[in-house]
Design an enzyme around this catalytic site. Structure first.
Site, PDB file in Angstrom:
ATOM      1  N   CYS A 142      -0.519   4.070   1.815  1.00 51.93           N
ATOM      2  CA  CYS A 142       0.625   3.873   3.365  1.00 51.93           C
ATOM      3  C   CYS A 142       1.133   4.189   4.406  1.00 51.93           C
ATOM      4  O   CYS A 142       1.535   5.086   4.901  1.00 51.93           O
ATOM      5  CB  CYS A 142      -0.364   2.596   3.776  1.00 51.93           C
ATOM      6  SG  CYS A 142      -1.968   1.820   3.107  1.00 51.93           S
ATOM      7  N   ASP A 143       2.398   3.740   3.171  1.00 46.35           N
ATOM      8  CA  ASP A 143       3.270   3.597   3.760  1.00 46.35           C
ATOM      9  C   ASP A 143       4.571   4.678   2.535  1.00 46.35           C
ATOM     10  O   ASP A 143       5.081   4.463   3.239  1.00 46.35           O
ATOM     11  CB  ASP A 143       4.404   2.720   3.892  1.00 46.35           C
ATOM     12  CG  ASP A 143       2.750   1.377   4.400  1.00 46.35           C
ATOM     13  OD1 ASP A 143       2.800   1.993   5.374  1.00 46.35           O
ATOM     14  OD2 ASP A 143       3.244  -0.082   3.751  1.00 46.35           O
ATOM     15  N   CYS A 148       0.517  -0.832   0.191  1.00 45.54           N
ATOM     16  CA  CYS A 148       0.158  -0.079  -0.154  1.00 45.54           C
ATOM     17  C   CYS A 148       1.325   0.868  -0.191  1.00 45.54           C
ATOM     18  O   CYS A 148       1.721   1.742   0.948  1.00 45.54           O
ATOM     19  CB  CYS A 148      -0.634   0.339   1.249  1.00 45.54           C
ATOM     20  SG  CYS A 148      -1.944   1.560   1.518  1.00 45.54           S
TER      21      CYS A 148
END
Ligand code: NAP
Length: 309
Positions: free
Chosen positions: A138-139, A135
């Site tokens: 997200c990261d 992701c």
């Protein structure tokens, strides 16, 4: 006191589940949405959505889902952040078990979507959260100034790679075939980005590093030559698996890849159980097609309840 029997329980809270909820709520069916522990579905992990009609400037995935959630709640729908652990479709009313409780319903709409696939290398699994991710939204932030790899050759790989160039020093897309299945526009956008490099026809053999990613061992599929790319991150973007196992165990028919088989528009093989979205759709897999199917499933539930009551 007798346990409440819902007209319909909608399992899943991506575009399919929330559109089904919107239609069911407006038809005064008072649906219950079991949203999962991470409500919102795959769009919560995506960046800008440019192809959902009605947003000429595009919209961020999480914002789109937040809007859908608000719209559904406006009609009084109950949305619970619970994970379904079992289903029993043998008798009416159907029984759905979650991590917290049991619920009964006359009809069910399965809209559980699909989960990210992994390369399934032991080294990849060991380093998940330590430089290996599925992701970028997200990261990605954690990879400022780093050199990273994106695995895959589809639209997700192009999208993730393009997004990651906001943070990373370089992004290299490693794909197992020489040709890329990504749509022309997404591929071109990645090709035009000076930070993105491409390695086609290569296999990822191992993610190197003990506590964090220190490199990636790859093999050229033509020559068999192995080499190490000195990178600090791996983003895996190689497609998804439908979240249908629990329902298959309860007698719902699935195909070879695990997708729920549709009989008549949105009906499954069990009368009263309907399906919408990516859990049934290996072909289109779009937010807008999932939403469309959510609408269809809710209309079919309404028709079914009218016919059976
Ligand atoms: P996808 O289209 O199925 O592509 C998966 C890619 O991963 C393929 O290139 C595949 O290689 C590769 N792959 C699969 N298993 C692998 C393995 N074990 N090892 C190495 N590589 C592997 O999946 P996706 O990119 O997630 O896209 C899914 C759907 O969502 C598509 O319909 C796409 O158009 C859509 N989507 C749209 C957008 C957008 O428009 N903004 C963004 C993302 C996704 P092969 O090509 O060799 O099979």
């Amino acid at each position: 006191m007798d346990k409440q029997i819902f007209n319909t329980i909608i399992i899943g809270s991506g575009p399919a589940g929330l559109t089904a909820a919107l239609y069911a709520a407006r038809a005064e069916l008072k649906p219950l949405v079991l949203a999962g522990l991470k409500p919102g579905g795959q769009l919560m992990d995506t960046t800008e959505v440019e192809n959902f009609p009605g947003f000429p400037e595009g919209i961020m995935g999480p914002e789109l889902m937040e809007n859908m959630m608000k719209q559904v709640k406006k009609f009084g729908t109950e949305i619970l952040p619970e994970n379904v652990t079992a289903a029993d479709f043998k008798n009416q009313p159907f029984k759905i078990t979650t991590d917290k409780a049991e619920y009964l319903a006359k009809t069910i709409i399965i809209a559980t979507g699909a989960d990210a696939n992994w390369l399934n290398l032991p080294s990849e699994q060991k380093l998940r959260g330590k430089g290996v991710s599925a992701c970028a939204t997200c990261d990605g932030f954690f990879f400022k100034g780093k050199d990273i790899i994106v695995a895959g050759g589809g639209d997700s790989a192009m999208e993730e790679a393009t997004f990651l160039t906001k943070f990373a020093n370089t992004v290299t897309i490693v794909h197992r075939r020489p040709e890329f299945r990504a749509s022309k526009i997404m591929l071109k956008r990645a090709q035009d980005n000076s930070k993105i490099k491409f390695i086609g026809d290569a296999t990822i053999l191992e993610v190197l590093g003990e506590k964090s990613v220190e490199g990636l061992k790859i093999k050229d599929n033509q020559s068999g030559h192995e080499s190490v790319l000195p990178v600090q991150g791996l983003f895996v973007a190689i497609g998804h698996t439908p979240a249908a196992k629990i329902f298959a165990a309860a007698g719902i028919e699935t195909d070879q890849k695990g997708y729920i088989v549709v009989k008549n528009h949105t009906h499954t093989n069990i009368e009263g159980v309907f399906v919408a979205g990516d859990v049934n759709d290996p072909r289109y897999r779009q937010a807008v097609s999932a939403a469309g199917m959510g609408c269809m499933a809710a209309l079919d539930v309404e028709k079914y309840l009218t016919e059976h009551e």
